[in-house]
Design an enzyme around this catalytic site. Structure first.
Site, PDB file in Angstrom:
ATOM      1  N   ASP A   1       0.711  -1.163   0.123  1.00 56.45           N
ATOM      2  CA  ASP A   1       0.036   0.074  -0.010  1.00 56.45           C
ATOM      3  C   ASP A   1       0.900   1.216   0.001  1.00 56.45           C
ATOM      4  O   ASP A   1       0.630   2.150   0.834  1.00 56.45           O
ATOM      5  CB  ASP A   1      -0.866  -0.067   1.214  1.00 56.45           C
ATOM      6  CG  ASP A   1      -1.929  -1.252   1.447  1.00 56.45           C
ATOM      7  OD1 ASP A   1      -2.216  -1.848   0.232  1.00 56.45           O
ATOM      8  OD2 ASP A   1      -2.125  -1.627   2.548  1.00 56.45           O
TER       9      ASP A   1
ATOM     10  N   GLU B   1     -10.782   1.532  -4.365  1.00 56.75           N
ATOM     11  CA  GLU B   1     -10.413   2.064  -3.067  1.00 56.75           C
ATOM     12  C   GLU B   1      -8.924   2.452  -3.321  1.00 56.75           C
ATOM     13  O   GLU B   1      -8.445   2.540  -4.552  1.00 56.75           O
ATOM     14  CB  GLU B   1     -10.026   0.600  -2.132  1.00 56.75           C
ATOM     15  CG  GLU B   1      -9.377  -0.364  -2.459  1.00 56.75           C
ATOM     16  CD  GLU B   1      -9.185  -1.791  -2.076  1.00 56.75           C
ATOM     17  OE1 GLU B   1     -10.068  -1.785  -1.019  1.00 56.75           O
ATOM     18  OE2 GLU B   1      -8.602  -2.776  -2.113  1.00 56.75           O
TER      19      GLU B   1
END
Length: 550
Positions: A29, A203
């Protein structure tokens, strides 16, 4: 002292080759920000402590950890949480002399923001943003209007999903001086690029302004083999956002599964301007050794961004993401620090303490360990075990290669069969192997344990007597894709195989059902009983040698 023995490669003065991944091992991430000539990356750490490492570079190739965003137990509490919970998907930004990191504490505090004047820290205590209901918040600063916006993944409209994985992207205006939302929430994206195709898990959103367009780009498809990045744009920051007909702008999901040295699951991208004036994207991807099996976690990769008709493209999926790029960027190496990309090896001797990259479970108990030049790292035995949800006597480092070796020297005198110390390869509380020195019926033994995937106990795989009393034992764990080997020695020269070809798929993210990568850990426990004993680790040695990284 940290001794580095890393590969050195010479390039032509006009070119720098950047190797993928730029951060090997468990660095998922990624989010990046450019401040002048400097670049900073932050990554997820879930329930490890300290949390959210800050990496620094001047050339997008050479990265050095300079600190952690969450480095004080008073900032956040992960006790009682599984290792795969905790902190999800941070995002870093900078505006008018202040750095901002937004993140989601998935079980306790929800979405929050922290700030710092220096990216190395100290960072503020988290400020909760309760109105931002969802995950993956990021802040966009519009310099022309001096306004900020916080954009994030949230529930389906009216919390009535049309299918599993139906989510939305929403946004508030954000008061960046008082760290709170302003006005009403607005939905920007419903489901994804095309709701009729039932897209899942939109997302990791970001906004970028270029040539009068606001670009909203986000991950889609879930953070596995169907992962991708998509983009939409609008003339207004509030939309409406129109999707790019050429979406996805990044994916590897259509490529043959049997291609050599595959890179898969690419997505969760963020754009940044490079030192050469060209745009690049950093993103997460994985390097499986078979199918969707990988133990090194989700790693941080880089690729150039190309623009056509005012739309960006990274890699649509027809071509495999390469393991290296030649660029016109001038290479600027860091002084000190551990290598992060390519094949490398290092030895840590603990005489200068623990650097920023060591990982504890959920918090740090400074009273439970000490470092010195004479004995290295000494851990006090604690009753907690790594099968539980507390803070055991464990200090770990990432497995950063498919083919790796980790070694340590242990000085330890167990007082009972409950007292054990040694080296562990750890995926989560229910997926690990532990090679340890202990006692059995009063005699010193070397043992290999495997965790139980559905319980808090372990299974003894094998045990051998420790017949030579030299006051020290050396442990070695090797990985070769799905095969792990466990060795011990009393002189660091003559190694005895305890067990080889141990099932590494048991340690994979796929089998564990988790988000984290494997970690080598120095570990000591008294297994539920109180103890005044301790175990000393003189060094930690690591080497990695993957053919695709040469």
């Amino acid at each position: 002292m940290i001794t580095l023995l890393c590969l050195t490669i010479s390039f032509a003065q006009s070119q720098t080759t950047i190797k993928n991944p730029i951060l090997t091992g468990f660095y998922p991430d990624p989010s990046i920000v450019k401040v002048g000539p400097d670049y900073y990356i932050v990554n997820s750490t879930f329930s490890y402590f300290p949390g959210l490492p800050i990496m620094h570079s001047k050339d997008l190739k050479n990265w050095k950890q300079i600190g952690n965003v969450i480095d004080r137990p008073s900032q956040l509490d992960f006790m009682g949480e599984r290792m795969t919970r905790g902190l999800f998907a941070p995002a870093i930004s900078y505006y008018k002399g202040t750095f901002y990191v937004t993140c989601t504490d998935i079980d306790h505090d929800g979405n929050f923001v922290v700030t710092a004047k220096n990216p190395a820290g100290p960072w503020s205590n988290p400020v909760k943003i309760p109105q931002v209901r969802g995950i993956d918040p990021s802040i966009y600063f519009d310099e022309e209007t001096d306004k900020a916006y916080i954009i994030y993944n949230s529930d389906a409209p009216d919390r009535k999903p049309l299918y599993s994985g139906h989510r939305t992207i929403r946004m508030y205006e954000f008061d960046y001086q008082n760290l709170k939302v302003v006005g009403e929430e607005k939905q920007l994206v419903n489901g994804g690029v095309d709701l009729s195709k039932k897209p899942v898990w939109i997302e990791g959103p970001h906004i970028l302004k270029r040539n009068g367009w606001y670009y909203l780009y986000a991950a889609e498809g879930g953070t596995s083999v169907n992962h991708s990045e998509v983009v939409l744009r609008s003339k207004s920051v509030w939309g409406p956002y129109i999707p790019f007909e050429g979406n996805p702008i990044l994916t590897q999901r259509e490529l043959p599964a049997d291609r050599p040295y595959p890179i898969t699951s690419a997505g969760h991208a963020q754009f940044v301007e490079g030192p050469d004036g060209k745009m690049y994207s950093i993103f997460l991807a994985v390097r499986p050794y078979e199918g969707d099996y990988y133990n090194t976690g989700r790693e941080t990769f880089i690729a150039p961004v190309t623009w056509k008709d005012d739309w960006p493209m990274i890699e649509h999926g027809e071509k495999a993401i390469p393991y290296s790029y030649k660029t016109g960027i001038k290479e600027i190496k860091h002084k000190g620090g551990l290598p992060q990309s390519g094949n490398f090896q290092y030895t840590i001797t603990f005489d200068k303490g623990l650097d920023y990259s060591w990982l504890f479970m959920r918090t740090v108990d400074s009273s439970a360990f000490k470092t010195s030049k004479a004995t290295g790292l000494t851990l006090k035995l604690k009753p907690e075990t790594i099968s539980e949800l507390g803070n055991p006597a464990f200090v770990g480092r990432r497995q950063q290669h498919l083919n790796s070796t980790a070694e340590t020297q242990l000085s330890f005198t167990p007082g009972s069969d409950k007292e054990k110390a040694g080296l562990v390869i750890f995926q989560d509380e229910r997926h690990y192997y532990f090679i340890a020195q202990s006692k059995n019926e009063g005699k010193d033994v070397i043992q290999l344990y495997k965790s139980q995937p559905k319980g808090k106990s372990t299974d003894l795989i094998t045990e051998v007597p420790l017949t030579t009393n030299t006051g020290k034992v050396f442990f070695r764990i090797t990985s070769a894709g799905a095969d792990y080997g466990f060795y011990y020695s009393t002189d660091a020269k003559n190694w005895q195989l305890l067990k080889d070809k141990v099932d590494g798929k048991f340690l994979s993210t796929k089998e564990a059902g988790s988000f984290i990568g494997c970690v080598f850990g120095l570990y000591a426990t008294s297994t539920g009983e109180s103890s005044v004993n301790s175990a000393s680790f003189r060094f930690f040695k690591y080497s990695g040698n993957d053919p695709m990284l040469k």
